[in-house]
Every structure is written in C-alpha cells, then in structure tokens.
Design an enzyme around this catalytic site. Structure first.
Site, PDB file in Angstrom:
ATOM      1  N   ASN A  76       0.823  -1.210   0.000  1.00  0.00           N
ATOM      2  CA  ASN A  76       0.000   0.000   0.000  1.00  0.00           C
ATOM      3  C   ASN A  76       0.845   1.244   0.000  1.00  0.00           C
ATOM      4  O   ASN A  76       1.964   1.277   0.508  1.00  0.00           O
ATOM      5  CB  ASN A  76      -0.960   0.011   1.199  1.00  0.00           C
ATOM      6  CG  ASN A  76      -0.386   0.730   2.392  1.00  0.00           C
ATOM      7  OD1 ASN A  76      -0.475   1.946   2.504  1.00  0.00           O
ATOM      8  ND2 ASN A  76       0.242  -0.022   3.282  1.00  0.00           N
ATOM      9  N   ASN A  92       5.159   7.702  14.363  1.00  0.00           N
ATOM     10  CA  ASN A  92       5.428   6.938  13.131  1.00  0.00           C
ATOM     11  C   ASN A  92       6.685   7.495  12.470  1.00  0.00           C
ATOM     12  O   ASN A  92       6.627   8.359  11.596  1.00  0.00           O
ATOM     13  CB  ASN A  92       4.220   7.001  12.186  1.00  0.00           C
ATOM     14  CG  ASN A  92       4.400   6.111  10.963  1.00  0.00           C
ATOM     15  OD1 ASN A  92       5.457   5.486  10.788  1.00  0.00           O
ATOM     16  ND2 ASN A  92       3.389   6.057  10.115  1.00  0.00           N
ATOM     17  N   CYS A 127       7.221   5.700   8.172  1.00  0.00           N
ATOM     18  CA  CYS A 127       6.331   5.565   7.020  1.00  0.00           C
ATOM     19  C   CYS A 127       7.150   5.579   5.736  1.00  0.00           C
ATOM     20  O   CYS A 127       7.998   6.447   5.542  1.00  0.00           O
ATOM     21  CB  CYS A 127       5.340   6.700   6.971  1.00  0.00           C
ATOM     22  SG  CYS A 127       4.375   6.577   5.457  1.00  0.00           S
ATOM     23  N   ASN A 146       7.263  -1.556  11.141  1.00  0.00           N
ATOM     24  CA  ASN A 146       6.394  -1.027  10.091  1.00  0.00           C
ATOM     25  C   ASN A 146       6.511  -1.925   8.848  1.00  0.00           C
ATOM     26  O   ASN A 146       7.123  -2.994   8.893  1.00  0.00           O
ATOM     27  CB  ASN A 146       6.793   0.419   9.784  1.00  0.00           C
ATOM     28  CG  ASN A 146       5.601   1.263   9.352  1.00  0.00           C
ATOM     29  OD1 ASN A 146       4.758   0.807   8.567  1.00  0.00           O
ATOM     30  ND2 ASN A 146       5.521   2.475   9.842  1.00  0.00           N
ATOM     31  N   GLY A 200       1.227  -7.924   5.983  1.00  0.00           N
ATOM     32  CA  GLY A 200       0.514  -9.197   5.952  1.00  0.00           C
ATOM     33  C   GLY A 200       1.418 -10.369   6.297  1.00  0.00           C
ATOM     34  O   GLY A 200       2.610 -10.208   6.584  1.00  0.00           O
ATOM     35  N   GLY A 208       3.124  -7.277  12.471  1.00  0.00           N
ATOM     36  CA  GLY A 208       3.561  -7.754  11.159  1.00  0.00           C
ATOM     37  C   GLY A 208       2.932  -9.101  10.837  1.00  0.00           C
ATOM     38  O   GLY A 208       3.437 -10.142  11.245  1.00  0.00           O
ATOM     39  N   GLY A 234      -3.125  -5.890  11.953  1.00  0.00           N
ATOM     40  CA  GLY A 234      -3.331  -4.885  10.911  1.00  0.00           C
ATOM     41  C   GLY A 234      -3.988  -5.425   9.672  1.00  0.00           C
ATOM     42  O   GLY A 234      -5.216  -5.459   9.557  1.00  0.00           O
TER      43      GLY A 234
END
Ligand code: DHB
Length: 321
Positions: A75, A134, A137, A198, A223, A250, A272
């Site tokens: 994403n 964060n 990112c 992340n 994922g 994760g 997530g």
C-alpha cells in the site's frame, strides 16, 4: 458439556501504561475513529491505534493505493488524514464513546511537524493513553531517508513528540540492519516502548503498462508474508534491549501468530492487514490467544514474553562453540 472458562490473566504493562490485554489494532488499518465498532467492541481490545495523523489535513497519494500480493498487500495510501484538530473534534469523540483506550499515531515531514502534531494532542482527553510516533512511514517523497533509518533523527522525532505529554511508542522500520540501534535511540529520547515494525519497502510492476502499479510507485508490504521478518526484528530488539517494552506487529492473523511475537519478546501486539479481510480480526486474535494460553496451561500472558530467548541463546552458543 461443561466448558471451563479460561482463567488467563491477559493484562500487560507497556512502560507506564497498563492494558487489560495485549491485542491492539495496527495504525492505518482501523480507521481514524470508530469505524471498526460495527464489527467488534473497541473497548475489549488492549487499545485502538488510529491511522497516523499529521498536524494538518493531508490528501495522501494518487490511486491505485493498495494492491494484493502473495500472502499480503502493498500500500501507498500516503498518510491521508484529517489533521489532529479535526480528528480531535470529529473522529475521536465517537471512538472514546465506545470506551476504547486510544493511541494516537502521528507523522510529519520534519521534526517541527512532529512537534506541531504532538502539541495539538496535549489537550486530548485522557482516553488518548499514548502517542505512537510513526518514524517509519515509507510513502513520503524521500523514501530511503526514513527518520527511523537514523539514530539521530529517531531521537529527534521522539523528543519532539514529548509535547503531547503522554507515553510515547516509537514505530520503527524493518528496512534497516540497525534496528536495535534505532530502538536504543528511541528509548534514549524518551520513548517508553517501540513498535516493531512497520511495513517492508516494496514495488509491483504492471507488466502491460511497463510501469510501477501503485500510483506512488513504491509502497509498504504487510501481511503474513512479512511475519517472519517482523518476528525476527522483535527478537533482535528484545535481545539488545531486554528491558524495553516492544509492541510486535507484522502479519498477525491468529492467536498462534500473536504467541510467536510474545515469545520473541513483545509485551503487546497489533493486528493490521488481517482486519481488511475480516474486520473482527483483532477481537478474534484476542479470543484465540486466550484459548491458546488456556490450552497450554499459561496462567498469565506475561509469562510468554521473551521466553523464546533462553533456548535460542543456548543454541547460539552451541553453534559458535
Ligand atoms: C502508509 C504509512 C505507513 O506507515 C506504512 O507502513 C504504509 C503506508 C501510508 O499511509 O502510505
């Protein structure tokens, strides 16, 4: 049939924060407010971590922004969000009304922007129990220069976030071999915990168009595909900083996945990407985790934290001996 009710103590401590259980949502996958409340009880989770907020509104990246990949997704939403002020006014109240403990995630392009977002959170209600910084990112213009790829920059953004006046969690990047050093820098600057980790930097090429598929080109991979990377990352950080609370994230999709992270050294976990396929996934993972503990005679979830290290340590010694 008489069913035994699980008698597992699920409570966990993350620095100065005590949560009733260790399962939280992962930033970016649970919306900005009470979007998940139709599918699960947000108050039943350890905490709800909302999508990262900039001080001001931010439009995000061009479409397409998400793409399914083998055992995961890529994403590049580009941190779209309403900005902290609008969030405090419109999105937070319905979330607080559910009884949830809320963790506000913040981002910025500069240290000053982190400071601005954090200052705006100083007046947030007490239900905002922590701020996740964060620092990692991947979808900003200069993708290789993530804050979380420099110990100095990591320390600076954490320090800037003190303005929020809440416990700070620093969300770190798995895209660096120096993750334990980054965790040390975050902790040194005042983070009570680190969120590990992340997304992994990735890209998919559209072979017909002969171009990167996502509108922004690169994206963050998440994922189950990245779970072993994240478990290893948590393991490495715990080995380097045994006293530093870690929130593991994760590719967690079930209770056993969560157990792996706890054994690697996490004191809490975040669910997530699984939420996109099943919006009740965080609640399901929690129920699964409690069942797993019950079946394995684990009375307190805290017993599991870091337990994989003893065995691994002796194996390491044998190998090097
Ligand atoms: C985005 C932010 C992240 O922190 C991440 O890991 C992936 C995507 C984003 O909004 O683009």
């Amino acid at each position: 049939m008489i069913r035994r009710t699980p008698t597992v103590d699920l409570a966990t401590t993350i620095g100065s924060l005590r949560l009733p259980n260790p399962v939280c949502t992962a930033s970016g996958t649970a919306g900005h407010g009470d979007e998940l409340a139709r599918h699960l009880d947000p108050a039943g989770l350890g905490a709800v971590v909302v999508k990262s907020l900039h001080a001001g509104p931010w439009p995000g990246n061009p479409a397409p922004r998400v793409h399914a990949t083998p055992a995961g997704m890529l994403n590049s939403v580009g941190l779209q969000g309403p900005g902290v002020e609008a969030w405090l006014e419109h999105d937070l109240p319905p979330l607080v009304a559910t009884g949830a403990r809320v963790v506000a995630s913040i981002w910025g392009r500069t240290v000053e922007e982190f400071a601005a977002a954090a200052s705006l959170l100083a007046d947030a209600p007490p239900e905002v129990v922590a701020v996740e910084v964060n620092a990692s990112c991947p979808n900003l213009e200069d993708r290789r220069n993530l804050f979380a790829h420099s110990t100095t920059a990591t320390g600076e953004v954490v320090d800037a976030a003190r303005a929020a006046g809440r416990p700070l969690w620093a969300k770190l990047s798995p895209n660096t071999p120096e993750l334990p050093e980054m965790a040390g820098a975050a902790s040194g600057a005042g983070a009570e915990a680190v969120t590990v980790a992340n997304t992994l930097l990735g890209m998919v090429i559209d072979v017909e168009a002969r171009r990167p598929l996502l509108g922004a080109g690169r994206g963050g991979l998440s994922g189950p595909a990245i779970r072993p990377v994240a478990v290893r990352a948590v393991f490495d950080v715990h080995a380097a900083h045994p006293g530093l609370p870690i929130i593991g994230v994760g590719g967690i999709a079930n209770g056993e996945d969560a157990v792996q992270f706890l054994l690697a050294g996490a004191t809490a976990v975040q669910v997530g990407t699984a939420t996109f396929a099943d919006p009740a996934a965080p609640a399901r993972v929690l129920a699964d985790l409690a069942g797993w503990c019950d079946r394995h005679g684990v009375r307190e979830v805290a017993e599991l934290v870091g337990a994989a290290h003893v065995v691994q340590g002796s194996a390491d010694r044998e190998e090097s001996g």
